[in-house]
Write an enzyme that holds these catalytic residues in place. Structure first.
Site, PDB file in Angstrom:
ATOM      1  N   LYS A  51      -9.955  -5.883  -5.360  1.00 40.09           N
ATOM      2  CA  LYS A  51      -8.575  -5.415  -5.571  1.00 40.09           C
ATOM      3  C   LYS A  51      -7.649  -6.024  -4.516  1.00 40.09           C
ATOM      4  O   LYS A  51      -8.123  -6.511  -3.483  1.00 40.09           O
ATOM      5  CB  LYS A  51      -8.539  -3.885  -5.490  1.00 40.09           C
ATOM      6  CG  LYS A  51      -8.995  -3.336  -4.141  1.00 40.09           C
ATOM      7  CD  LYS A  51      -9.186  -1.819  -4.176  1.00 40.09           C
ATOM      8  CE  LYS A  51      -9.636  -1.301  -2.833  1.00 40.09           C
ATOM      9  NZ  LYS A  51      -9.986   0.124  -2.890  1.00 40.09           N
ATOM     10  N   ARG A 150      -8.052  12.399  -4.956  1.00 40.54           N
ATOM     11  CA  ARG A 150      -7.215  11.226  -5.188  1.00 40.54           C
ATOM     12  C   ARG A 150      -7.265  10.820  -6.652  1.00 40.54           C
ATOM     13  O   ARG A 150      -6.269  10.881  -7.358  1.00 40.54           O
ATOM     14  CB  ARG A 150      -7.654  10.077  -4.278  1.00 40.54           C
ATOM     15  CG  ARG A 150      -6.741   8.873  -4.341  1.00 40.54           C
ATOM     16  CD  ARG A 150      -7.149   7.752  -3.403  1.00 40.54           C
ATOM     17  NE  ARG A 150      -8.366   7.069  -3.795  1.00 40.54           N
ATOM     18  CZ  ARG A 150      -8.790   5.937  -3.261  1.00 40.54           C
ATOM     19  NH1 ARG A 150      -8.094   5.364  -2.286  1.00 40.54           N
ATOM     20  NH2 ARG A 150      -9.919   5.368  -3.651  1.00 40.54           N
ATOM     21  N   TYR A 272      14.239  -8.568  20.779  1.00 34.90           N
ATOM     22  CA  TYR A 272      15.180  -7.570  20.283  1.00 34.90           C
ATOM     23  C   TYR A 272      15.206  -6.331  21.175  1.00 34.90           C
ATOM     24  O   TYR A 272      14.164  -5.843  21.605  1.00 34.90           O
ATOM     25  CB  TYR A 272      14.789  -7.123  18.872  1.00 34.90           C
ATOM     26  CG  TYR A 272      15.257  -8.069  17.789  1.00 34.90           C
ATOM     27  CD1 TYR A 272      16.605  -8.363  17.623  1.00 34.90           C
ATOM     28  CD2 TYR A 272      14.342  -8.661  16.924  1.00 34.90           C
ATOM     29  CE1 TYR A 272      17.038  -9.229  16.618  1.00 34.90           C
ATOM     30  CE2 TYR A 272      14.755  -9.525  15.913  1.00 34.90           C
ATOM     31  CZ  TYR A 272      16.112  -9.802  15.771  1.00 34.90           C
ATOM     32  OH  TYR A 272      16.520 -10.647  14.786  1.00 34.90           O
ATOM     33  N   MET A 320      10.798 -10.696  12.664  1.00 38.48           N
ATOM     34  CA  MET A 320      10.358 -10.937  11.290  1.00 38.48           C
ATOM     35  C   MET A 320       9.495 -12.193  11.180  1.00 38.48           C
ATOM     36  O   MET A 320       8.466 -12.209  10.506  1.00 38.48           O
ATOM     37  CB  MET A 320      11.576 -11.091  10.370  1.00 38.48           C
ATOM     38  CG  MET A 320      11.200 -11.247   8.905  1.00 38.48           C
ATOM     39  SD  MET A 320      12.605 -11.619   7.848  1.00 38.48           S
ATOM     40  CE  MET A 320      13.500 -10.075   7.892  1.00 38.48           C
TER      41      MET A 320
HETATM   42  C1  LIG Z   1     -11.236   0.188  -2.189  1.00 47.95           C
HETATM   43  C2  LIG Z   1     -12.355   0.938  -2.781  1.00 47.95           C
HETATM   44  C3  LIG Z   1     -13.684   0.589  -2.501  1.00 47.95           C
HETATM   45  C4  LIG Z   1     -14.056  -0.394  -1.422  1.00 47.95           C
HETATM   46  O1  LIG Z   1     -14.006   0.278  -0.201  1.00 47.95           O
HETATM   47  P1  LIG Z   1     -14.415  -0.419   1.192  1.00 47.95           P
HETATM   48  O2  LIG Z   1     -14.267   0.670   2.182  1.00 47.95           O
HETATM   49  O3  LIG Z   1     -13.464  -1.537   1.378  1.00 47.95           O
HETATM   50  O4  LIG Z   1     -15.817  -0.893   1.021  1.00 47.95           O
HETATM   51  C5  LIG Z   1     -14.688   1.216  -3.211  1.00 47.95           C
HETATM   52  N1  LIG Z   1     -14.396   2.180  -4.127  1.00 47.95           N
HETATM   53  C6  LIG Z   1     -13.138   2.556  -4.397  1.00 47.95           C
HETATM   54  C7  LIG Z   1     -12.893   3.615  -5.403  1.00 47.95           C
HETATM   55  C8  LIG Z   1     -12.079   1.971  -3.716  1.00 47.95           C
HETATM   56  O5  LIG Z   1     -10.827   2.379  -3.969  1.00 47.95           O
END
Ligand SMILES: *Cc1c(COP(=O)(O)O)cnc(C)c1O
Length: 377
Positions: A51, A150, A272, A320
């Protein structure tokens, strides 16, 4: 004479153009990390979580490497990410959408053979209706909430989901999955709480393979593995367990370029809002990356970069597009325009910089931005 001079100008090679920074991604190390995790969990299998563009490293390059190492299960967050990946991976690779089945995605999802993670009874209903309309069985993953609140079907909804599944034979349930909220902390009581809840889910949805552990969960032990584990950060070299030695190989290196150096007297304001004022004669270098490139603003007056193993503290605020470091510890003229300093590498891990920034490796990786020149090894 003019012609000769002109000729010389043309032939003389100018200096090679310098990128503002180089993000080096070691695909061989990625492959070794996948292999190490696979053999640790065998006979369970290891998926690849790709992802957010493979945590910012480039899913187009990362996913095929994992596939070559035997990975056949790929998790993304969004349907759009799954679509993009579908055309890159061979047909026997399964692609799962963690955020669930959103209304309107059913047809494309079924057409492309993408597997939704069903997060509610309503999603179960909608996906099985899509299957019925097509007169086929469609694959799916059932996500249950074991205590993170979640995503996934809440325990109170398990009987309803089960009843739905019993009245229809349109879904091919590949896994019951859940996600661990505290897996990076082996001492957290939440791990065993979620494990107990997962056992109840197995009873509620019998006969389906389990998919439970993320990177941290893999290192909690076999009881957390199920049939398929879902590592993300560990593949990319991040530490699966917070505060423990990192068993993974680094995958990412980040070097950024010097764009100006100067020497200033004591009492000089830097950056800054003048959040740093020099207390002695100081040599400074301005580097060509800032918060737009994923160097968090929280590194101002806290973080550092390295050159030749020497720590160069960040002074003043992160801008930035640039950041200023104190290079007084280096020999004079050690750094020139275009010299590269290390942000992530042998002297400073992803976890080091995340700690200084008050965040986690995940946020640093996914924020690295698009202005660096990427080099894949
Ligand atoms: C992002 C995610 C993972 C991977 O988690 P890591 O801690 O990066 O290994 C696995 N399962 C779900 C549902 C996630 O959202």
């Amino acid at each position: 004479m003019t012609a000769v001079a002109l000729q010389r100008t043309v032939e003389e090679p100018g200096p090679a153009p310098v990128a503002s920074g180089y993000l080096t991604i070691d695909l061989a190390a990625l492959a070794r990390n996948y292999r190490a995790l696979s053999s640790r969990v065998a006979p369970a299998r290891a998926a690849g979580v790709v992802k957010a563009d493979a945590y910012g490293l480039g899913a187009k390059l990362v996913a095929p490497v994992l596939y070559r190492e035997g990975c056949r299960h790929f998790f993304v967050a969004l349907f759009r990410e799954a679509e993009a990946l579908r055309s890159i991976l061979p047909d026997d690779a399964r692609i799962f959408v963690l955020n669930g089945l959103l209304p309107g995605d059913e047809t494309a999802c079924a057409d492309l053979g993408i597997v939704p993670v069903l997060n509610s009874p309503e999603q179960v209903e909608r996906w099985s209706a899509a299957a019925a309309r097509r007169g086929v069985r469609l694959p799916a993953v059932l996500q249950v909430d074991t205590g993170m609140s979640r995503l996934g079907i809440a325990p109170a909804e398990w009987p309803a989901a089960r009843a739905l599944l019993e009245t229809t034979d349109t879904l091919d349930l590949l896994f019951v999955m859940s996600h661990l909220a505290s897996a990076d902390d082996p001492e957290s009581p939440q791990n065993s709480d979620q494990q107990a809840e997962m056992r109840r889910a197995v009873a509620a949805f019998p006969g389906i393979d389990l998919c439970f552990a993320n990177s941290g969960g893999i290192f909690l032990g076999r009881d957390f593995h199920g049939a398929l584990v879902r590592p993300g950060i560990a593949l990319y070299g991040g530490a699966p367990t917070a505060g423990a030695a990192n068993p993974m190989e680094p995958v990412v290196r980040l070097d950024i370029a010097v764009v100006q150096t100067r020497t200033v007297p004591a009492g000089t304001r830097v950056g800054y809002s003048a959040s740093h004022v020099t207390d002695r004669t100081t040599r400074l270098a301005t580097l060509a990356a800032g918060y737009a490139d994923g160097l968090p603003r929280s590194l101002g007056n806290r973080g550092a970069v390295y050159y030749d193993g020497i720590r160069l503290p960040i002074v003043g605020r992160v801008s930035m597009d640039s950041v200023i470091v104190d290079i007084s510890a280096l020999p004079e003229n050690a750094l020139r325009l275009g010299s590269l300093v290390e942000v992530i590498g042998p002297h400073q891990t992803l976890e080091d910089i995340a700690r200084d920034a008050g965040t986690i490796a995940y946020e640093i990786l996914t924020g690295l931005g698009s202005r660096y020149e990427r080099r894949y090894r």
